[in-house]
Design a protein around this motif. Structure first.
Motif, PDB file in Angstrom:
ATOM      1  N   UNK A   1       3.231   1.818  10.137  1.00 22.81           N
ATOM      2  CA  UNK A   1       2.992   1.585   8.704  1.00 22.81           C
ATOM      3  C   UNK A   1       2.116   0.343   8.515  1.00 22.81           C
ATOM      4  N   UNK A   2       2.463  -0.734   9.236  1.00 18.01           N
ATOM      5  CA  UNK A   2       1.684  -1.971   9.090  1.00 18.01           C
ATOM      6  C   UNK A   2       0.233  -1.763   9.507  1.00 18.01           C
ATOM      7  N   UNK A   3       0.038  -1.048  10.619  1.00 20.18           N
ATOM      8  CA  UNK A   3      -1.334  -0.808  11.074  1.00 20.18           C
ATOM      9  C   UNK A   3      -2.108  -0.023  10.011  1.00 20.18           C
ATOM     10  N   UNK A   4      -1.460   0.993   9.443  1.00 20.84           N
ATOM     11  CA  UNK A   4      -2.108   1.800   8.407  1.00 20.84           C
ATOM     12  C   UNK A   4      -2.493   0.963   7.204  1.00 20.84           C
ATOM     13  N   UNK A   5      -1.599   0.069   6.789  1.00 24.41           N
ATOM     14  CA  UNK A   5      -1.844  -0.724   5.583  1.00 24.41           C
ATOM     15  C   UNK A   5      -2.873  -1.832   5.831  1.00 24.41           C
ATOM     16  N   UNK A   6      -2.781  -2.474   6.999  1.00 19.12           N
ATOM     17  CA  UNK A   6      -3.640  -3.633   7.245  1.00 19.12           C
ATOM     18  C   UNK A   6      -5.053  -3.267   7.667  1.00 19.12           C
TER      19      UNK A   6
ATOM     20  N   UNK B   1       8.512 -12.931   4.684  1.00 14.95           N
ATOM     21  CA  UNK B   1       7.638 -11.824   5.082  1.00 14.95           C
ATOM     22  C   UNK B   1       7.171 -11.011   3.854  1.00 14.95           C
ATOM     23  N   UNK B   2       8.039 -10.950   2.832  1.00 16.85           N
ATOM     24  CA  UNK B   2       7.685 -10.199   1.608  1.00 16.85           C
ATOM     25  C   UNK B   2       6.408 -10.772   0.975  1.00 16.85           C
ATOM     26  N   UNK B   3       6.260 -12.109   1.013  1.00 23.19           N
ATOM     27  CA  UNK B   3       5.063 -12.725   0.415  1.00 23.19           C
ATOM     28  C   UNK B   3       3.803 -12.118   1.023  1.00 23.19           C
ATOM     29  N   UNK B   4       3.836 -12.006   2.349  1.00 29.54           N
ATOM     30  CA  UNK B   4       2.656 -11.531   3.084  1.00 29.54           C
ATOM     31  C   UNK B   4       2.500 -10.016   2.948  1.00 29.54           C
ATOM     32  N   UNK B   5       3.587  -9.295   3.224  1.00 27.76           N
ATOM     33  CA  UNK B   5       3.505  -7.837   3.215  1.00 27.76           C
ATOM     34  C   UNK B   5       3.290  -7.302   1.789  1.00 27.76           C
ATOM     35  N   UNK B   6       3.995  -7.911   0.829  1.00 27.17           N
ATOM     36  CA  UNK B   6       3.886  -7.461  -0.564  1.00 27.17           C
ATOM     37  C   UNK B   6       2.446  -7.532  -1.052  1.00 27.17           C
ATOM     38  N   UNK B   7       1.761  -8.626  -0.653  1.00 24.06           N
ATOM     39  CA  UNK B   7       0.355  -8.791  -1.038  1.00 24.06           C
ATOM     40  C   UNK B   7      -0.482  -7.635  -0.481  1.00 24.06           C
TER      41      UNK B   7
ATOM     42  N   UNK C   1      11.873   3.102   2.206  1.00 24.74           N
ATOM     43  CA  UNK C   1      11.030   3.397   1.039  1.00 24.74           C
ATOM     44  C   UNK C   1      11.594   2.904  -0.289  1.00 24.74           C
ATOM     45  N   UNK C   2      12.930   2.830  -0.422  1.00 27.22           N
ATOM     46  CA  UNK C   2      13.488   2.378  -1.707  1.00 27.22           C
ATOM     47  C   UNK C   2      13.119   0.913  -1.965  1.00 27.22           C
ATOM     48  N   UNK C   3      12.942   0.128  -0.891  1.00 30.70           N
ATOM     49  CA  UNK C   3      12.589  -1.284  -1.078  1.00 30.70           C
ATOM     50  C   UNK C   3      11.078  -1.476  -1.182  1.00 30.70           C
ATOM     51  N   UNK C   4      10.323  -0.681  -0.427  1.00 29.59           N
ATOM     52  CA  UNK C   4       8.855  -0.752  -0.552  1.00 29.59           C
ATOM     53  C   UNK C   4       8.475  -0.422  -1.994  1.00 29.59           C
ATOM     54  N   UNK C   5       9.114   0.632  -2.528  1.00 26.15           N
ATOM     55  CA  UNK C   5       8.811   1.045  -3.904  1.00 26.15           C
ATOM     56  C   UNK C   5       9.049  -0.108  -4.872  1.00 26.15           C
ATOM     57  N   UNK C   6      10.114  -0.884  -4.640  1.00 24.58           N
ATOM     58  CA  UNK C   6      10.430  -1.979  -5.554  1.00 24.58           C
ATOM     59  C   UNK C   6       9.382  -3.102  -5.502  1.00 24.58           C
ATOM     60  N   UNK C   7       8.735  -3.263  -4.355  1.00 22.38           N
ATOM     61  CA  UNK C   7       7.647  -4.259  -4.298  1.00 22.38           C
ATOM     62  C   UNK C   7       6.441  -3.764  -5.087  1.00 22.38           C
ATOM     63  N   UNK C   8       6.221  -2.456  -4.997  1.00 19.52           N
ATOM     64  CA  UNK C   8       5.039  -1.877  -5.648  1.00 19.52           C
ATOM     65  C   UNK C   8       5.189  -1.840  -7.169  1.00 19.52           C
TER      66      UNK C   8
ATOM     67  N   UNK D   1      11.531  -4.090   4.174  1.00 20.80           N
ATOM     68  CA  UNK D   1      10.602  -3.817   3.057  1.00 20.80           C
ATOM     69  C   UNK D   1       9.452  -2.885   3.452  1.00 20.80           C
ATOM     70  N   UNK D   2       9.161  -2.830   4.765  1.00 19.72           N
ATOM     71  CA  UNK D   2       8.066  -1.978   5.222  1.00 19.72           C
ATOM     72  C   UNK D   2       8.540  -0.545   5.404  1.00 19.72           C
ATOM     73  N   UNK D   3       9.743  -0.402   5.954  1.00 24.15           N
ATOM     74  CA  UNK D   3      10.137   0.923   6.438  1.00 24.15           C
ATOM     75  C   UNK D   3      11.201   1.616   5.605  1.00 24.15           C
TER      76      UNK D   3
END
Lengths: 471, 87
Positions: free
Chosen positions: A408-413, A87-93, A253-260, A249-251
């Motif tokens: 969050x996903x709706x906002x991002x996508x 899922x990280x491949x898709x969401x991270x992109x 924040x410490x992990x979302x930040x690491x993708x960014x 990874x979506x929800x």
């Protein structure tokens, strides 16, 4: 053992001091402090992501889960982690693309911008606060259990907890996110090493994998299949857990930040694969440790109340029944695990506050640092209130934050102007979930778990909102 | 030459998208399979593999496969190319 604790403790402290000094930069910007310059490479990326994900919960919670509920614990965490890394491949992109458009000062701030509505950010922040604090409390509590066992009658358990929080605050104040990333790297290596040494010792006590499961067949055969002796591992439990873990990874924040903050998309992709491999490597020895507890400590634990069983199991397996240097390494490894995860989460909460403020840079930095201090204090108090069920508390934390996933996903996508109804629905779901945790309303309806029902309902609302959005 | 290389790129992109869709479907199918009695039959722990109970070895294989599919995903996901172009 005290000699070895001193040796490993000094080595660990020296590494931490070195890392924080290496990360310290005079006159650094808020961006440098909070986002580590957004230039994390593959190796550091893997270790920091893995360390933020696999914490005291993996170190203690997973062996205890295997001991009490059996082999289904693998599906609960490892299979879910396998799905999460894909899922990280898709969401991270998608999140990195959105960050290019809007910038990034925390998930809450970014989602507020996506919806053009501050309440979206406030709801996300409130959820992160409510569910990350117990998770941080778990880490602090795990450390104080062990320190109390290693140094009985030295200081009360809350004294250790206070000490850990002070070290964490000083450390993150000096080095910012970069220092936390370095400490994560140290922790990742330590966690893997310690779990394998102890896991190997536990496996040796049985005489091999086949012998281990043969003995468990005699001691407690229900551990060898699902749903386990207490009936916990139903298909529904696994589905709800997988959704909660995939949403991490979506929800969280410490992990979302690491993708960014990864240097490039390629590094982030490779990081995802390596985290998957790391998950298999780190969860495997927890099977051996858990089965050791279920078999060799069966008679010791049977007469104890459930609330005390976990603590005795940890002390016996990780400390008393290990050679001194291994026990000392376990202790230092546990401190490292707790410290880095606590650091990452408290720091992420500070970062979320930053995203919601619209003030001058220096003021934002001051408020962020003060918030980090307050969050640490609250987590400290909470850590004294929890005494068992480490893995279950972690799962509740994952499930609670997962409720924000659809919004969050709706906002991002979405590149459309979507209805803000999802914000209201997410807030309502949060309140309902909290009421069920408080025992005020039931946790399941018509045989369906409430967390699963809420998540599915929010996903449907998100889909409808997307469909009705204006281009 | 340019037109040929553009055509080849487009074909490659098409292929990559197709492979990505296949991978996505495979991952979802594997996850769903995990929740069926095929992987978690109630109270059943045989047949064992090298002494490992049934649900554990099957779910272990599923985890390894998911990580492998993630690796394949890094080869076909459009993310890498697009970010490189933008940079």
């Amino acid at each position: 053992m005290k000699f070895w604790i001193l040796v490993f403790g000094i080595a660990y402290a020296a590494l931490l001091i070195f890392a924080s000094l290496k990360s310290y930069k005079k006159g650094r910007s808020v961006e440098d402090f909070m986002m580590a310059g957004s230039s994390i490479g593959i190796l550091l990326g893997v270790l920091t992501y893995a360390a933020a994900l696999f914490s005291t919960f993996t170190f203690l919670g997973m062996p205890d889960f295997f001991r009490r509920h059996g082999i289904g614990a693998w599906i609960f965490l490892a299979v879910s982690d396998g799905a999460m890394v894909f899922f990280i491949l898709w969401f991270g992109y998608h999140i990195r693309m959105k960050v290019k458009q809007l910038g990034f000062k925390g998930v809450a701030g970014m989602i507020s911008k996506c919806y053009g509505n501050k309440w979206a950010g406030y709801t996300i922040f409130l959820t992160a606060f409510l569910f990350l604090i117990p998770y941080v409390g778990i880490q602090i509590q795990g450390i104080s259990i062990f320190m109390g066992a290693a140094f009985p009658d030295f200081i009360p358990s809350w004294g250790w907890a206070v000490g850990i929080v002070i070290v964490m605050l000083v450390y993150s104040e000096i080095g910012g996110l970069k220092a936390i990333v370095y400490s994560d790297a140290i922790q990742g290596v330590l966690l893997l090493t310690v779990l394998w040494i102890i896991g190997y010792n536990c496996l040796n006590a049985f005489g091999g994998v086949a012998a281990m499961f043969d003995k468990i067949e005699v001691d407690n055969v229900a551990l060898l299949s699902t749903p386990g002796p207490e009936g916990l591992f139903s298909a529904q439990f696994f589905i709800a857990s997988m959704i909660a873990i995939v949403m991490i990874p979506v929800t969280q924040p410490q992990l979302t930040t690491r993708l960014v903050v990864m240097k490039s998309m390629k590094s982030m992709h490779l990081m995802a694969v390596a985290v998957g491999a790391f998950a298999i490597l780190v969860i495997t020895p927890t099977i051996f440790i858990g089965m050791y507890g279920a078999s060799f400590l069966k008679d010791t634990l049977v007469d104890l109340p459930i609330a005390q069983q976990a603590g005795v199991f940890f002390k016996e397996t990780f400390l008393y029944r290990q050679p001194n240097f291994v026990a000392a390494l376990a202790l230092v490894g546990l401190i490292a695990a707790g410290l880095s995860t606590t650091n990452a989460q408290i720091f992420a909460l500070g970062s979320e506050i930053r995203g919601l403020l619209n003030l001058e840079e220096k003021k934002v930095m001051r408020i962020t640092k003060f918030s980090i201090f307050i969050f640490a204090l609250i987590a400290l108090v909470f850590s004294e209130l929890i005494k068992d069920q480490i893995a279950m508390l972690a799962r509740v934390s994952f499930a609670g934050t997962a409720l924000m996933g659809p919004m969050i996903l709706l906002g991002i996508l979405s590149n459309r102007k979507v209805s803000t109804f999802i914000i209201l629905a997410s807030f309502a779901a949060l309140v309902i979930f909290l009421l069920s945790l408080g025992g005020i309303i039931p946790g399941s309806y018509f045989g369906l778990r409430l967390d699963l029902t809420l998540f599915v309902s929010l996903s449907v609302v998100a889909l409808i909102s997307y469909g009705m959005g204006k281009k | 030459m340019n037109i040929i290389s553009k055509k080849t790129n487009l074909m490659n992109e098409e292929k990559k998208r197709k492979y990505w869709r296949i991978l996505r479907t495979a991952v979802i199918a594997l996850c769903l399979l995990t929740f069926t009695p095929l992987v978690i039959p109630e109270g059943v722990y045989k047949p064992e593999l090298f002494g490992v109970p049934y649900s554990l070895w099957t779910s272990f294989l599923i985890t390894v496969t998911l990580v492998f599919l993630t690796y394949l995903g890094t080869k076909v996901h459009r993310g890498v190319d697009e970010e490189e172009v933008e940079l």
